[in-house]
Scaffold this active site. Structure first.
Site, PDB file in Angstrom:
ATOM      1  N   HIS A   1      -0.493  -2.555  -2.728  1.00 31.18           N
ATOM      2  CA  HIS A   1       0.657  -2.913  -1.894  1.00 31.18           C
ATOM      3  C   HIS A   1       1.294  -1.688  -1.235  1.00 31.18           C
ATOM      4  O   HIS A   1       1.773  -1.775  -0.102  1.00 31.18           O
ATOM      5  CB  HIS A   1       1.646  -3.803  -2.661  1.00 31.18           C
ATOM      6  CG  HIS A   1       2.796  -3.144  -3.311  1.00 31.18           C
ATOM      7  ND1 HIS A   1       2.736  -2.590  -4.571  1.00 31.18           N
ATOM      8  CD2 HIS A   1       4.072  -2.954  -2.890  1.00 31.18           C
ATOM      9  CE1 HIS A   1       3.918  -2.094  -4.895  1.00 31.18           C
ATOM     10  NE2 HIS A   1       4.746  -2.297  -3.891  1.00 31.18           N
TER      11      HIS A   1
ATOM     12  N   LEU B   1      11.625   1.503  -8.138  1.00 31.19           N
ATOM     13  CA  LEU B   1      10.648   0.519  -7.681  1.00 31.19           C
ATOM     14  C   LEU B   1       9.295   0.839  -8.288  1.00 31.19           C
ATOM     15  O   LEU B   1       9.053   1.958  -8.752  1.00 31.19           O
ATOM     16  CB  LEU B   1      10.546   0.537  -6.155  1.00 31.19           C
ATOM     17  CG  LEU B   1      11.774   0.034  -5.389  1.00 31.19           C
ATOM     18  CD1 LEU B   1      11.621   0.327  -3.901  1.00 31.19           C
ATOM     19  CD2 LEU B   1      11.985  -1.463  -5.616  1.00 31.19           C
ATOM     20  N   ALA B   2       8.406  -0.130  -8.262  1.00 31.70           N
ATOM     21  CA  ALA B   2       7.080   0.097  -8.838  1.00 31.70           C
ATOM     22  C   ALA B   2       6.394   1.278  -8.165  1.00 31.70           C
ATOM     23  O   ALA B   2       5.732   2.087  -8.822  1.00 31.70           O
ATOM     24  CB  ALA B   2       6.225  -1.161  -8.716  1.00 31.70           C
ATOM     25  N   GLU B   3       6.544   1.397  -6.834  1.00 29.31           N
ATOM     26  CA  GLU B   3       5.980   2.541  -6.108  1.00 29.31           C
ATOM     27  C   GLU B   3       6.891   2.959  -4.961  1.00 29.31           C
ATOM     28  O   GLU B   3       7.576   2.123  -4.357  1.00 29.31           O
ATOM     29  CB  GLU B   3       4.580   2.238  -5.554  1.00 29.31           C
ATOM     30  CG  GLU B   3       3.455   2.314  -6.566  1.00 29.31           C
ATOM     31  CD  GLU B   3       3.157   0.973  -7.205  1.00 29.31           C
ATOM     32  OE1 GLU B   3       2.589   0.956  -8.304  1.00 29.31           O
ATOM     33  OE2 GLU B   3       3.512  -0.051  -6.590  1.00 29.31           O
ATOM     34  N   THR B   4       6.859   4.248  -4.677  1.00 29.30           N
ATOM     35  CA  THR B   4       7.493   4.845  -3.509  1.00 29.30           C
ATOM     36  C   THR B   4       6.432   5.700  -2.823  1.00 29.30           C
ATOM     37  O   THR B   4       5.668   6.398  -3.500  1.00 29.30           O
ATOM     38  CB  THR B   4       8.685   5.727  -3.911  1.00 29.30           C
ATOM     39  OG1 THR B   4       9.668   4.913  -4.565  1.00 29.30           O
ATOM     40  CG2 THR B   4       9.313   6.400  -2.701  1.00 29.30           C
TER      41      THR B   4
END
Length: 281
Positions: free
Chosen positions: A77, A45-48
Protein backbone atom coordinates in the site's frame (compact mmCIF):
# COMPACT_ATOMS: atom_id res chain seq x y z
CA UNK A 1 13.40 22.90 10.06
CA UNK A 2 11.54 23.88 6.89
CA UNK A 3 8.15 23.50 5.27
CA UNK A 4 7.62 20.47 3.04
CA UNK A 5 4.73 19.19 0.95
CA UNK A 6 2.88 16.54 2.94
CA UNK A 7 -0.01 14.25 2.05
CA UNK A 8 -2.03 11.58 3.78
CA UNK A 9 -3.69 9.09 1.49
CA UNK A 10 -6.08 6.19 1.88
CA UNK A 11 -5.21 3.07 -0.10
CA UNK A 12 -7.22 0.06 -1.30
CA UNK A 13 -10.72 1.50 -0.87
CA UNK A 14 -13.01 3.59 -3.07
CA UNK A 15 -14.52 5.09 0.11
CA UNK A 16 -12.25 7.60 1.84
CA UNK A 17 -11.20 6.51 5.36
CA UNK A 18 -12.21 2.89 4.73
CA UNK A 19 -8.82 1.75 3.39
CA UNK A 20 -5.29 1.78 4.83
CA UNK A 21 -3.77 5.14 5.70
CA UNK A 22 -0.33 6.30 4.55
CA UNK A 23 1.67 9.45 5.28
CA UNK A 24 3.80 10.81 2.42
CA UNK A 25 6.52 13.43 2.83
CA UNK A 26 7.07 14.75 -0.68
CA UNK A 27 10.14 16.98 -0.25
CA UNK A 28 12.43 14.69 1.75
CA UNK A 29 15.81 14.89 0.03
CA UNK A 30 17.60 16.64 2.93
CA UNK A 31 16.21 14.49 5.77
CA UNK A 32 18.47 11.99 7.52
CA UNK A 33 17.52 8.38 8.15
CA UNK A 34 17.16 9.21 11.86
CA UNK A 35 14.77 12.07 11.10
CA UNK A 36 12.70 9.89 8.80
CA UNK A 37 12.43 7.12 11.38
CA UNK A 38 11.52 9.55 14.15
CA UNK A 39 8.77 11.13 12.06
CA UNK A 40 7.40 7.71 11.02
CA UNK A 41 7.20 6.75 14.70
CA UNK A 42 5.42 10.03 15.44
CA UNK A 43 2.72 9.53 12.77
CA UNK A 44 1.89 6.15 14.34
CA UNK A 45 0.63 4.90 10.99
CA UNK A 46 1.56 1.47 9.69
CA UNK A 47 3.87 3.14 7.14
CA UNK A 48 5.21 6.58 6.26
CA UNK A 49 7.04 7.20 2.98
CA UNK A 50 9.57 9.81 1.90
CA UNK A 51 9.90 10.78 -1.77
CA UNK A 52 13.36 11.52 -3.16
CA UNK A 53 15.04 12.11 -6.51
CA UNK A 54 15.92 8.79 -8.18
CA UNK A 55 19.48 7.48 -8.32
CA UNK A 56 18.61 5.22 -11.27
CA UNK A 57 17.97 7.09 -14.53
CA UNK A 58 15.21 4.64 -15.43
CA UNK A 59 13.15 5.55 -12.33
CA UNK A 60 10.66 8.40 -11.99
CA UNK A 61 11.22 8.84 -8.25
CA UNK A 62 12.79 7.07 -5.26
CA UNK A 63 10.94 6.17 -2.09
CA UNK A 64 11.99 5.15 1.41
CA UNK A 65 9.38 3.29 3.44
CA UNK A 66 9.29 3.29 7.24
CA UNK A 67 7.08 1.61 9.80
CA UNK A 68 7.07 3.18 13.28
CA UNK A 69 9.94 0.82 14.17
CA UNK A 70 12.07 0.18 11.07
CA UNK A 71 12.78 0.85 7.42
CA UNK A 72 11.17 -1.54 4.92
CA UNK A 73 12.60 -2.63 1.58
CA UNK A 74 9.15 -2.82 -0.04
CA UNK A 75 5.48 -2.70 0.89
CA UNK A 76 2.30 -2.78 -1.16
CA UNK A 77 0.00 0.00 0.00
CA UNK A 78 2.93 2.45 0.43
CA UNK A 79 3.89 1.76 -3.19
CA UNK A 80 0.45 2.59 -4.59
CA UNK A 81 -0.05 5.49 -2.18
CA UNK A 82 3.36 7.02 -2.92
CA UNK A 83 2.80 6.69 -6.65
CA UNK A 84 -0.52 8.51 -6.56
CA UNK A 85 0.84 11.17 -4.18
CA UNK A 86 3.73 11.79 -6.59
CA UNK A 87 1.32 12.13 -9.52
CA UNK A 88 -1.01 14.35 -7.46
CA UNK A 89 1.90 16.77 -7.00
CA UNK A 90 1.89 17.47 -10.77
CA UNK A 91 4.70 15.07 -11.64
CA UNK A 92 4.68 13.12 -14.89
CA UNK A 93 6.31 9.73 -15.58
CA UNK A 94 8.62 9.05 -18.49
CA UNK A 95 6.12 6.45 -19.78
CA UNK A 96 2.51 7.77 -19.71
CA UNK A 97 1.16 4.33 -18.79
CA UNK A 98 3.75 3.28 -16.20
CA UNK A 99 5.32 4.89 -13.15
CA UNK A 100 8.69 3.38 -12.27
CA UNK A 101 9.47 3.50 -8.54
CA UNK A 102 12.95 3.02 -7.12
CA UNK A 103 13.11 1.48 -3.64
CA UNK A 104 15.38 -0.84 -1.69
CA UNK A 105 14.35 -3.95 -3.62
CA UNK A 106 15.07 -2.20 -6.93
CA UNK A 107 12.70 -0.87 -9.59
CA UNK A 108 8.96 -1.49 -9.28
CA UNK A 109 6.66 -0.82 -12.24
CA UNK A 110 3.22 0.59 -11.41
CA UNK A 111 0.59 0.39 -14.15
CA UNK A 112 -1.46 3.62 -14.33
CA UNK A 113 -3.31 2.82 -17.56
CA UNK A 114 -6.53 1.99 -15.67
CA UNK A 115 -8.48 4.05 -13.11
CA UNK A 116 -6.77 2.27 -10.19
CA UNK A 117 -2.96 1.87 -10.10
CA UNK A 118 -1.44 -1.61 -9.84
CA UNK A 119 2.07 -2.92 -9.18
CA UNK A 120 3.58 -6.18 -10.39
CA UNK A 121 3.57 -8.74 -7.58
CA UNK A 122 7.14 -9.75 -6.74
CA UNK A 123 8.30 -13.42 -6.88
CA UNK A 124 7.02 -15.54 -4.00
CA UNK A 125 8.61 -18.63 -2.46
CA UNK A 126 6.26 -21.32 -1.18
CA UNK A 127 6.76 -24.10 1.35
CA UNK A 128 4.44 -26.45 3.26
CA UNK A 129 3.80 -25.37 6.81
CA UNK A 130 5.23 -27.91 9.32
CA UNK A 131 2.49 -29.88 11.05
CA UNK A 132 3.74 -28.74 14.47
CA UNK A 133 3.29 -25.09 13.45
CA UNK A 134 -0.15 -25.82 12.03
CA UNK A 135 -1.21 -27.40 15.30
CA UNK A 136 0.22 -24.54 17.34
CA UNK A 137 -1.57 -21.86 15.33
CA UNK A 138 -4.85 -23.80 15.25
CA UNK A 139 -4.77 -24.18 19.03
CA UNK A 140 -3.65 -20.60 19.69
CA UNK A 141 -6.38 -19.08 17.50
CA UNK A 142 -9.12 -21.53 18.50
CA UNK A 143 -9.75 -22.59 14.90
CA UNK A 144 -11.71 -25.75 14.13
CA UNK A 145 -9.15 -27.96 12.30
CA UNK A 146 -11.88 -29.17 9.92
CA UNK A 147 -12.17 -25.72 8.29
CA UNK A 148 -8.46 -25.54 7.37
CA UNK A 149 -8.11 -26.46 3.71
CA UNK A 150 -4.43 -25.58 3.12
CA UNK A 151 -1.53 -24.56 5.37
CA UNK A 152 1.46 -22.99 3.64
CA UNK A 153 4.27 -20.50 4.21
CA UNK A 154 4.68 -17.78 1.58
CA UNK A 155 7.73 -15.54 1.31
CA UNK A 156 7.90 -12.41 -0.88
CA UNK A 157 10.16 -10.49 1.50
CA UNK A 158 7.91 -10.84 4.53
CA UNK A 159 7.05 -14.40 5.63
CA UNK A 160 3.35 -15.25 5.74
CA UNK A 161 1.91 -18.17 7.71
CA UNK A 162 -1.20 -18.82 5.63
CA UNK A 163 -4.31 -20.86 6.33
CA UNK A 164 -6.71 -21.25 3.44
CA UNK A 165 -10.11 -21.91 5.00
CA UNK A 166 -13.08 -23.51 3.29
CA UNK A 167 -15.12 -20.32 3.02
CA UNK A 168 -15.09 -16.57 3.54
CA UNK A 169 -17.49 -17.09 6.45
CA UNK A 170 -14.88 -19.28 8.17
CA UNK A 171 -12.29 -16.50 7.70
CA UNK A 172 -14.58 -13.86 9.18
CA UNK A 173 -15.40 -16.08 12.19
CA UNK A 174 -11.77 -16.25 13.47
CA UNK A 175 -11.26 -14.23 16.68
CA UNK A 176 -8.35 -11.82 16.15
CA UNK A 177 -8.18 -10.98 19.85
CA UNK A 178 -6.53 -14.32 20.51
CA UNK A 179 -3.30 -13.40 18.77
CA UNK A 180 -0.42 -12.59 21.12
CA UNK A 181 3.06 -11.26 20.35
CA UNK A 182 5.61 -12.86 20.14
CA UNK A 183 4.20 -16.36 20.77
CA UNK A 184 2.69 -16.39 17.29
CA UNK A 185 3.66 -13.34 15.30
CA UNK A 186 0.80 -13.52 12.82
CA UNK A 187 -1.56 -15.60 10.75
CA UNK A 188 -2.85 -14.82 7.26
CA UNK A 189 -6.22 -16.19 6.22
CA UNK A 190 -8.02 -16.51 2.89
CA UNK A 191 -11.36 -18.06 1.99
CA UNK A 192 -13.54 -17.94 -1.11
CA UNK A 193 -16.84 -16.12 -1.22
CA UNK A 194 -19.68 -18.17 -2.61
CA UNK A 195 -22.33 -16.51 -4.74
CA UNK A 196 -20.90 -13.00 -4.31
CA UNK A 197 -20.72 -11.08 -7.57
CA UNK A 198 -18.14 -8.41 -6.75
CA UNK A 199 -15.84 -10.09 -4.19
CA UNK A 200 -14.04 -13.37 -4.82
CA UNK A 201 -12.01 -13.82 -1.60
CA UNK A 202 -11.99 -12.67 2.00
CA UNK A 203 -8.49 -12.01 3.37
CA UNK A 204 -7.27 -11.23 6.88
CA UNK A 205 -3.82 -10.55 8.28
CA UNK A 206 -4.12 -11.25 12.00
CA UNK A 207 -1.02 -9.69 13.48
CA UNK A 208 -0.44 -6.68 15.74
CA UNK A 209 -0.30 -3.53 13.61
CA UNK A 210 -0.37 0.09 14.80
CA UNK A 211 -2.17 -0.81 17.99
CA UNK A 212 -4.70 -3.09 16.28
CA UNK A 213 -4.94 -6.85 16.41
CA UNK A 214 -4.99 -7.12 12.63
CA UNK A 215 -3.76 -5.14 9.66
CA UNK A 216 -6.48 -3.24 7.75
CA UNK A 217 -5.36 -4.04 4.18
CA UNK A 218 -2.02 -5.63 3.30
CA UNK A 219 -0.72 -5.18 -0.24
CA UNK A 220 2.33 -7.41 0.15
CA UNK A 221 0.23 -10.26 1.60
CA UNK A 222 -2.26 -10.01 -1.25
CA UNK A 223 0.65 -9.99 -3.71
CA UNK A 224 1.91 -13.25 -2.19
CA UNK A 225 -1.59 -14.75 -2.30
CA UNK A 226 -2.08 -13.77 -5.94
CA UNK A 227 1.33 -15.22 -6.95
CA UNK A 228 0.56 -18.45 -5.08
CA UNK A 229 -2.81 -18.84 -6.81
CA UNK A 230 -1.34 -17.93 -10.21
CA UNK A 231 1.52 -20.41 -9.93
CA UNK A 232 -0.78 -23.21 -8.75
CA UNK A 233 -3.19 -22.63 -11.65
CA UNK A 234 -6.01 -21.28 -9.49
CA UNK A 235 -6.01 -17.67 -10.65
CA UNK A 236 -7.45 -17.75 -14.15
CA UNK A 237 -9.30 -14.42 -14.27
CA UNK A 238 -9.19 -10.99 -12.66
CA UNK A 239 -10.33 -11.26 -9.05
CA UNK A 240 -11.09 -9.03 -6.08
CA UNK A 241 -10.20 -9.70 -2.46
CA UNK A 242 -11.86 -7.95 0.48
CA UNK A 243 -9.83 -7.20 3.60
CA UNK A 244 -10.49 -5.28 6.81
CA UNK A 245 -14.14 -6.29 7.06
CA UNK A 246 -13.92 -7.29 10.73
CA UNK A 247 -12.43 -3.93 11.76
CA UNK A 248 -14.77 -1.66 9.85
CA UNK A 249 -12.71 -1.18 6.70
CA UNK A 250 -13.81 -1.76 3.12
CA UNK A 251 -10.55 -2.85 1.52
CA UNK A 252 -10.76 -4.05 -2.07
CA UNK A 253 -7.61 -5.46 -3.65
CA UNK A 254 -7.58 -6.25 -7.35
CA UNK A 255 -5.68 -9.30 -8.62
CA UNK A 256 -5.21 -8.29 -12.23
CA UNK A 257 -4.03 -10.51 -15.10
CA UNK A 258 -2.45 -8.94 -18.17
CA UNK A 259 -2.21 -10.95 -21.43
CA UNK A 260 1.07 -9.16 -22.23
CA UNK A 261 2.58 -10.39 -18.93
CA UNK A 262 1.68 -14.08 -18.87
CA UNK A 263 3.80 -14.94 -15.85
CA UNK A 264 2.81 -11.91 -13.77
CA UNK A 265 -0.11 -10.71 -11.70
CA UNK A 266 -0.73 -7.08 -10.82
CA UNK A 267 -2.00 -5.88 -7.45
CA UNK A 268 -4.22 -2.81 -7.67
CA UNK A 269 -6.64 -0.69 -5.74
CA UNK A 270 -8.14 2.75 -5.36
CA UNK A 271 -6.21 5.58 -3.69
CA UNK A 272 -7.87 8.62 -2.11
CA UNK A 273 -6.00 11.84 -1.30
CA UNK A 274 -7.22 12.75 2.19
CA UNK A 275 -4.86 15.56 3.29
CA UNK A 276 -2.76 17.82 1.09
CA UNK A 277 -0.76 20.43 2.96
CA UNK A 278 2.58 21.34 4.42
CA UNK A 279 4.72 19.92 7.17
CA UNK A 280 7.35 21.73 9.20
CA UNK A 281 10.18 19.28 9.76
Amino acid sequence: MRQRRFLQVDVFSSRASKGNGLAVVVDADDLSTEQMQAFAAWTNLAETTFLLPPTDDRADYRVRIFSPAKEMAFAGHPTLGSCMAWLHCANAPKDPKTVRQECQIGLVDIDISKPDPAFIAPPTAMAPMPSSEQSRLIAAMGIDPSVVKTAIILDNGPNWNLFELHSAADVLAVDADKTRWPEHAGLALIGAHKGTSDIDFEVRNIAPSSGMSEDPITGSLNAALARWMLETGRLTADSVAAQGTCIGREGRVEYRLDPSRLNDVLIGGAVQIMIDGTLTL
